[in-house]
Design an enzyme around this catalytic site. Structure first.
Site, mmCIF file in Angstrom:
data_model
loop_
_atom_site.group_PDB
_atom_site.id
_atom_site.type_symbol
_atom_site.label_atom_id
_atom_site.label_comp_id
_atom_site.label_asym_id
_atom_site.label_seq_id
_atom_site.Cartn_x
_atom_site.Cartn_y
_atom_site.Cartn_z
ATOM 1 C CE LYS A 69 -1.678 -3.951 3.092
ATOM 2 N NZ LYS A 69 -1.927 -5.284 2.503
ATOM 3 C CE1 TYR B 70 -3.697 -1.910 5.125
ATOM 4 C CE2 TYR B 70 -3.081 0.286 4.368
ATOM 5 C CZ TYR B 70 -3.597 -0.967 4.111
ATOM 6 O OH TYR B 70 -4.011 -1.288 2.839
ATOM 7 C CB SER C 162 -0.909 0.017 1.238
ATOM 8 O OG SER C 162 -1.594 1.257 1.351
#
Length: 306
Positions: free
Chosen positions: A171, A167, A154
């Protein structure tokens, strides 16, 4: 244009395939000839129980179109359960050719308020889950001297976003994991690549929109269809991508980007070595012009998708 099915005779695992991006990837894998293990816990975005069976629904959809698929309800975040996902492919279809690590959850919170549980939950699903499922498939890939991994990274990790320390760390870790897998498995003719998707999904819908910037980011993402990501996943999983490994592709609507990977930007040398004072006086002025600004993903990708 060739009409040959790019995944004919292949077996693919797609995790988090009950909805959104994963569902579209599973459907296209099947349409392109693959037998698919549709893995999905059927949980909510934050990892809680939802009581639904989306994996079974996707399997029925694939079978109604003449494809082959089986549902898996095991969790990627558990080492033993991840092994069962891979074994499901072996038991059901006799082999495994591609792993798509797509399962994910969000627990967004600013770093200074993030709890240990919020950190661990996201790391467990995204980073640990990608390792667990990939590692379980590795012996089979080695034995048959072929295989493809497709991981979902991401721009939250590659570039940065507010409120996503867990997150983003996971990622960016996945991007490195993919590169290491590509290097370690090259001798066995196994490839590993990443997709950084821009698309509307349940996870994106859970992002806090407390500021005008956050609201604008989410509104832009709403225009991007999840189905636009699937063709890249199928390509990377297919033999057509036999020369592609260790790369990161961003897919945004009809745009495809090859993303950069860290390399030296500029270097300076001082024969007598450095002190804190000379770093401040000489190194900093020489390097500062090449510093990266604290930009979010939305600021870097500032134009409307086409």
């Amino acid at each position: 244009m060739s009409t040959e099915k790019m995944m004919e005779g292949k077996v693919a695992i797609v995790t988090g395939a009950g909805r959104g991006i994963g569902r579209d990837m599973a459907l296209l894998m099947a349409a392109e000839g693959a037998a698919v293990v549709v893995n999905d816990l059927g949980v909510s975005v934050d990892g809680g129980e939802s009581g639904e069976t989306p994996a079974a629904e996707v399997v029925r959809e694939i079978e109604s179109r003449g494809g082959r698929a089986v549902a898996s309800y095991d969790s990627v975040s558990d080492w033993v359960a991840a092994g069962r996902i891979v074994q499901c492919a072996m038991d059901s279809f006799g082999r495994i050719d591609a792993v798509v690590n797509n399962a994910g959850i969000l627990r967004d919170r600013f770093f200074f308020n993030m709890s240990v549980d919020e950190w661990r939950a996201v790391i467990d699903v995204h980073l640990n889950g990608s390792f667990y499922v990939s590692r379980a498939a590795a012996p089979h890939f080695k034995t048959q001297s072929s295989g493809a991994y497709v991981h979902m990274t991401s721009t939250s990790g590659l570039i940065g976003n507010y409120g996503q320390a867990n997150y983003g760390a996971a990622k960016l870790g996945i991007a490195s994991l993919s590169k290491q897998i590509a290097m370690d498995m090259k001798r066995y003719n196994v490839r590993s690549n990443c997709i950084s998707p821009f698309a509307w999904s349940r996870m994106i819908g859970s992002i806090p929109t407390e500021t005008p910037q956050q609201q604008a980011r989410v509104e832009k993402l709403k225009k991007m269809e999840a189905g636009k990501i699937a063709p890249m996943a199928v390509f990377l999983a297919s033999d057509a991508a036999h020369e592609v490994s260790g790369q990161i592709f961003a897919v945004r609507a009809n745009e495809i980007f090859l993303m950069s990977q860290p390399r030296p930007l500029r270097g300076i040398h001082r024969g007598e070595g450095w002190t804190p004072q000379t770093i401040a006086e000489h190194a900093l002025p020489a390097l500062k012009s090449n510093f990266y600004p604290l930009e979010t993903s939305g600021e870097v990708f500032s134009w409307d998708p086409v």
